[in-house]
Design a protein around this motif. Structure first.
Motif, PDB file in Angstrom:
ATOM      1  N   GLY A  17       0.775  -1.226   0.000  1.00 44.85           N
ATOM      2  CA  GLY A  17       0.000   0.000   0.000  1.00 44.85           C
ATOM      3  C   GLY A  17       0.806   1.274   0.000  1.00 44.85           C
ATOM      4  N   VAL A  18       2.114   1.193  -0.256  1.00 47.86           N
ATOM      5  CA  VAL A  18       2.958   2.388  -0.152  1.00 47.86           C
ATOM      6  C   VAL A  18       2.559   3.453  -1.176  1.00 47.86           C
ATOM      7  CG1 VAL A  18       4.768   1.527  -1.717  1.00 47.86           C
ATOM      8  CG2 VAL A  18       5.349   3.171   0.090  1.00 47.86           C
ATOM      9  N   GLY A  19       1.960   3.028  -2.299  1.00 50.76           N
ATOM     10  CA  GLY A  19       1.532   3.992  -3.298  1.00 50.76           C
ATOM     11  C   GLY A  19       0.407   4.895  -2.830  1.00 50.76           C
ATOM     12  N   SER A  20      -0.313   4.444  -1.789  1.00 47.68           N
ATOM     13  CA  SER A  20      -1.372   5.282  -1.216  1.00 47.68           C
ATOM     14  C   SER A  20      -0.823   6.301  -0.239  1.00 47.68           C
ATOM     15  CB  SER A  20      -2.400   4.404  -0.488  1.00 47.68           C
ATOM     16  OG  SER A  20      -3.022   3.512  -1.378  1.00 47.68           O
ATOM     17  N   ARG A  21       0.440   6.142   0.138  1.00 45.29           N
ATOM     18  CA  ARG A  21       0.999   6.990   1.189  1.00 45.29           C
ATOM     19  C   ARG A  21       2.010   8.005   0.683  1.00 45.29           C
ATOM     20  NH1 ARG A  21       1.161   1.729   3.270  1.00 45.29           N
ATOM     21  NH2 ARG A  21       3.433   1.558   3.233  1.00 45.29           N
ATOM     22  N   LEU A  22       2.890   7.569  -0.235  1.00 43.56           N
ATOM     23  CA  LEU A  22       4.013   8.418  -0.627  1.00 43.56           C
ATOM     24  C   LEU A  22       3.930   8.791  -2.104  1.00 43.56           C
ATOM     25  CD1 LEU A  22       6.890   6.500   1.215  1.00 43.56           C
ATOM     26  CD2 LEU A  22       5.400   8.313   2.089  1.00 43.56           C
ATOM     27  N   HIS A  23       4.413   9.999  -2.429  1.00 39.97           N
ATOM     28  CA  HIS A  23       4.417  10.471  -3.813  1.00 39.97           C
ATOM     29  C   HIS A  23       5.466   9.718  -4.630  1.00 39.97           C
ATOM     30  CE1 HIS A  23       1.558  13.685  -3.268  1.00 39.97           C
ATOM     31  NE2 HIS A  23       2.251  14.197  -2.260  1.00 39.97           N
ATOM     32  N   THR A  24       5.130   9.432  -5.895  1.00 37.90           N
ATOM     33  CA  THR A  24       5.983   8.616  -6.757  1.00 37.90           C
ATOM     34  C   THR A  24       7.330   9.271  -7.011  1.00 37.90           C
ATOM     35  OG1 THR A  24       3.968   7.827  -7.857  1.00 37.90           O
ATOM     36  CG2 THR A  24       6.073   7.387  -8.961  1.00 37.90           C
ATOM     37  N   LEU A 137      12.203  18.132   8.279  1.00 41.59           N
ATOM     38  CA  LEU A 137      10.800  18.036   7.862  1.00 41.59           C
ATOM     39  C   LEU A 137      10.504  18.915   6.657  1.00 41.59           C
ATOM     40  CD1 LEU A 137       9.207  18.273  11.426  1.00 41.59           C
ATOM     41  CD2 LEU A 137       9.548  16.204  10.076  1.00 41.59           C
ATOM     42  N   SER A 138      11.538  19.511   6.076  1.00 42.34           N
ATOM     43  CA  SER A 138      11.303  20.497   5.015  1.00 42.34           C
ATOM     44  C   SER A 138      10.708  19.880   3.759  1.00 42.34           C
ATOM     45  CB  SER A 138      12.607  21.216   4.679  1.00 42.34           C
ATOM     46  OG  SER A 138      13.583  20.275   4.260  1.00 42.34           O
ATOM     47  N   SER A 139      10.923  18.575   3.525  1.00 40.26           N
ATOM     48  CA  SER A 139      10.441  17.965   2.280  1.00 40.26           C
ATOM     49  C   SER A 139       9.185  17.114   2.487  1.00 40.26           C
ATOM     50  CB  SER A 139      11.552  17.096   1.663  1.00 40.26           C
ATOM     51  OG  SER A 139      11.917  16.050   2.550  1.00 40.26           O
ATOM     52  N   LEU A 140       8.474  17.363   3.583  1.00 34.96           N
ATOM     53  CA  LEU A 140       7.284  16.548   3.845  1.00 34.96           C
ATOM     54  C   LEU A 140       6.256  16.635   2.720  1.00 34.96           C
ATOM     55  CD1 LEU A 140       6.450  17.033   7.631  1.00 34.96           C
ATOM     56  CD2 LEU A 140       7.238  14.979   6.492  1.00 34.96           C
ATOM     57  N   ARG A 141       6.110  17.817   2.147  1.00 32.54           N
ATOM     58  CA  ARG A 141       5.118  17.986   1.093  1.00 32.54           C
ATOM     59  C   ARG A 141       5.498  17.178  -0.153  1.00 32.54           C
ATOM     60  NH1 ARG A 141       3.432  24.071  -0.310  1.00 32.54           N
ATOM     61  NH2 ARG A 141       4.195  24.311   1.833  1.00 32.54           N
ATOM     62  N   SER A 142       6.795  17.029  -0.389  1.00 28.80           N
ATOM     63  CA  SER A 142       7.260  16.221  -1.515  1.00 28.80           C
ATOM     64  C   SER A 142       7.033  14.734  -1.267  1.00 28.80           C
ATOM     65  CB  SER A 142       8.751  16.459  -1.759  1.00 28.80           C
ATOM     66  OG  SER A 142       9.036  17.823  -1.925  1.00 28.80           O
ATOM     67  N   LYS A 143       7.072  14.345   0.002  1.00 27.57           N
ATOM     68  CA  LYS A 143       7.034  12.921   0.350  1.00 27.57           C
ATOM     69  C   LYS A 143       5.618  12.399   0.569  1.00 27.57           C
ATOM     70  CE  LYS A 143       8.598   9.737   4.005  1.00 27.57           C
ATOM     71  NZ  LYS A 143       9.412   9.594   5.234  1.00 27.57           N
ATOM     72  N   TRP A 144       4.869  13.034   1.439  1.00 29.73           N
ATOM     73  CA  TRP A 144       3.626  12.452   1.940  1.00 29.73           C
ATOM     74  C   TRP A 144       2.396  12.941   1.184  1.00 29.73           C
ATOM     75  CZ3 TRP A 144       3.103   8.597   5.383  1.00 29.73           C
ATOM     76  CH2 TRP A 144       4.182   8.305   6.216  1.00 29.73           C
ATOM     77  N   LYS A 145       1.481  12.033   0.961  1.00 30.78           N
ATOM     78  CA  LYS A 145       0.133  12.419   0.571  1.00 30.78           C
ATOM     79  C   LYS A 145      -0.575  12.875   1.845  1.00 30.78           C
ATOM     80  CE  LYS A 145       0.072   9.439  -3.459  1.00 30.78           C
ATOM     81  NZ  LYS A 145      -0.619   8.380  -4.235  1.00 30.78           N
ATOM     82  N   PRO A 146      -1.346  13.952   1.762  1.00 30.03           N
ATOM     83  CA  PRO A 146      -1.824  14.621   2.980  1.00 30.03           C
ATOM     84  C   PRO A 146      -2.504  13.719   4.001  1.00 30.03           C
ATOM     85  CG  PRO A 146      -2.241  16.009   1.089  1.00 30.03           C
ATOM     86  CD  PRO A 146      -1.719  14.705   0.552  1.00 30.03           C
ATOM     87  N   ALA A 148      -2.381  10.555   4.270  1.00 28.73           N
ATOM     88  CA  ALA A 148      -1.466   9.503   4.725  1.00 28.73           C
ATOM     89  C   ALA A 148      -0.560  10.010   5.841  1.00 28.73           C
ATOM     90  CB  ALA A 148      -0.626   9.001   3.556  1.00 28.73           C
ATOM     91  N   LEU A 149      -0.147  11.286   5.755  1.00 31.97           N
ATOM     92  CA  LEU A 149       0.663  11.867   6.831  1.00 31.97           C
ATOM     93  C   LEU A 149      -0.138  11.911   8.117  1.00 31.97           C
ATOM     94  CD1 LEU A 149       3.143  13.287   7.963  1.00 31.97           C
ATOM     95  CD2 LEU A 149       2.250  15.449   7.048  1.00 31.97           C
ATOM     96  N   ARG A 150      -1.404  12.341   8.017  1.00 35.61           N
ATOM     97  CA  ARG A 150      -2.254  12.384   9.197  1.00 35.61           C
ATOM     98  C   ARG A 150      -2.399  10.987   9.814  1.00 35.61           C
ATOM     99  NH1 ARG A 150      -7.645  12.386   8.630  1.00 35.61           N
ATOM    100  NH2 ARG A 150      -7.140  10.603   7.307  1.00 35.61           N
ATOM    101  N   ASP A 151      -2.605   9.972   8.966  1.00 36.63           N
ATOM    102  CA  ASP A 151      -2.755   8.607   9.471  1.00 36.63           C
ATOM    103  C   ASP A 151      -1.459   8.106  10.099  1.00 36.63           C
ATOM    104  OD1 ASP A 151      -5.340   8.641   8.594  1.00 36.63           O
ATOM    105  OD2 ASP A 151      -4.947   7.542   6.740  1.00 36.63           O
TER     106      ASP A 151
END
Length: 511
Positions: A17-24, A137-146, A148-151
């Motif tokens: 399920g990593v594709g649901s959490r992190l940007h490609t 934490l500066s690249s969180l927006r590049s990494k996480w789908k919103p 998914a970060l909350r979860d």
């Protein structure tokens, strides 16, 4: 195997399920060169990392293919249902999240938002332990789908049981607020857009490059390498992951520091049997460093590395007004193993103690459910305490009514030590308001080992210099209350402990 170092049983994040959490695109950059995104990354880079010619092109292509395949791995639909509050992502939620970030203890492990890079591990003072790198934490927006970060903030161990990220017991609203702030305050996605990869090639690479040696995924593992036992006697400086130059061959590229590489080479020159040794006290010491516990807690006379400044705050007083209350910092860990009951410590570290011991602290104690039992045993062993607890004379047996009566008298202000003026005792609240936090004595009875309680009562400042707790006995153990139990301090303190037993029994749980 059983009897080996506990760290050998750690697992990498699940790829399910990593594709649901992190940007490609972030996945592709991370797979290619993890150190470029996180200092001290434990994830190795793909194959050769010289950055020159065909090696660099192959690494980039493979990373894009792997990321393309991982992007196809989605969580089941029921796991993707939105559970965030209506304010998720709003400026109001972000403002509340900023407050949470600054108070619950995030800065103990993370560099402030706005930093371009992660903080490297440095040790300017040889007298203090080396801290592991903090995580930016500066690249969180590049990494996480919103969402998914909350979860992830709600359940950090869900996809990675061995994660260093602890569970802070956030509510849904708090997770929404904190995620809203982190995403709003992190930098825009500035990662170079890589050429899209081929998911079919990526699937084959996952099975053949060794990814499944560490990561979980329902896919046959087609990668084979030597077992560790087969490496005994080989010169690690010439072959494998620790080698330099051409000796690396097709081995993964780890970002070992010079000191780490020296340590690994020294270990490789042995018979490797030390991996089969488990020493609880040593495990606890490693965990305190790994979990950055000393960022908030002092230990052995050293102040906490990043102890947050806790300003006085206004709290209600008994007359309907407000007063300033000075909030102390988290307690030191110096005597934890001999101070706290083993079973209580296990429950506390696992996050299963519902009532807060120090509710006046804004810094929040995180949960460590995966390592709670081993960590508690290691902290106890560090002080020579056994892994089992036998009832002591202060705990065992029925409560003598007369001893209980004397203990009650000693707790109070009429002919006693006036403990109840500052301390609450279960449902009976403290008689006066003080400008600092004071622990409920029923909580103390549940937590403290009897021997430590007596040692503390006989001379509090010997245990914790600077404490506000006064001493009630002289050096010979005599108290000024000579009409109760002949002024014998030990017997008087035992009576107090017994009387709290009675109140604890009425209150219910003795956990």
């Amino acid at each position: 195997t059983s009897g080996s170092m506990p760290e050998l049983h750690a697992v990498a994040p699940s790829l399910a399920g990593v594709g649901s959490r992190l940007h490609t695109n972030w996945l592709a950059h991370w797979i290619a060169t993890p150190p470029a995104l996180r200092a001290g990354a434990r994830m190795p880079a793909l194959a050769r990392s010289s950055g020159a010619g065909q090696d660099s092109q192959r690494r980039t292509r493979q990373a894009a293919d792997l990321a393309a395949y991982l992007a196809t791995l989605s969580d089941p639909p029921e796991d993707q249902r939105a559970t965030d509050t209506p304010t998720f992502g709003s400026p109001a939620a972000s403002a509340l999240g900023k407050g949470l970030f600054s108070t619950i203890g995030c800065s103990a492990c993370h560099t402030p938002l706005g930093s371009d890079t992660d903080a490297e591990a440095t040790n300017p003072n040889p007298s203090t332990p080396l801290k592991p790198p903090t995580i930016g934490l500066s690249s969180l927006r590049s990494k996480w789908k919103p969402r998914a970060l909350r979860d992830f903030l709600l359940r950090p161990q869900r996809h990675h049981p061995s994660t260093r990220m602890p569970d802070f017991g956030l509510s849904n609203e708090e997770a929404d607020q904190l995620a809203s702030y982190l995403l709003a305050a992190s930098q825009p996605d500035r990662l170079q857009r890589l050429v899209p990869g081929d998911p079919l090639r990526g699937r084959q690479l996952v099975a053949t490059l060794g990814c499944l040696n560490c990561h979980r995924l329902d896919l046959p593992n087609q990668f084979e390498t030597k077992r560790l036992a087969e490496l005994e006697g080989l010169d690690w400086d010439l072959w494998g992951c620790v080698a330099s130059g051409d000796g690396l061959g097709e081995a993964p590229r780890f970002t070992f520091t010079p000191a780490q590489r020296v340590a690994l080479l020294a270990f490789g020159s042995t018979d490797l049997s030390s991996l089969m040794q488990t020493v609880p006290a040593e495990f606890a010491t490693r965990q305190l460093s790994e979990r950055r516990c000393t960022a908030c807690h002092g230990r052995d006379g050293r102040l906490a590395n990043d102890q947050p400044a806790v300003a006085p705050r206004r709290v209600p007083d008994s007359r309907g007004g407000e007063r300033l209350m000075a909030l102390p910092t988290p307690p030191p860990l110096t005597y934890t193993g001999e101070q706290l009951r083993l079973r209580w410590l296990e429950e506390f570290l696992a996050g299963r103690v519902s009532s807060r011991v120090r509710p006046w602290l804004t810094v929040r104690m995180p949960r460590f459910p995966q390592t709670a039992v081993r960590l508690a045993a290691g902290l106890a062993a560090d002080h020579g305490m056994a892994a089992t607890e036998n009832p002591s004379p202060l705990t065992a047996g029925d409560i003598d009514p007369e001893l209980r009566r004397l203990g009650e008298q000693l707790l109070g202000p009429n002919g006693g030590f006036s403990c109840s003026k500052c301390h609450s005792v279960g449902a009976r609240k403290a008689q006066m308001e003080v400008g600092f936090g004071v622990i409920d004595l029923v909580q103390s009875k549940r937590r403290l080992r009897d021997a430590f309680y007596l040692r503390w009562m006989m001379n509090p400042t010997r245990v914790l210099p600077g404490t506000r707790m006064p001493a009630y006995t002289d050096e010979a153990g005599n108290s000024p209350l000579v009409k109760i139990l002949d002024g014998d301090g030990v017997r008087q303190f035992e009576a107090i402990w017994k009387s709290i037993d009675a109140r604890q029994a009425v209150a219910g749980s003795t956990r």
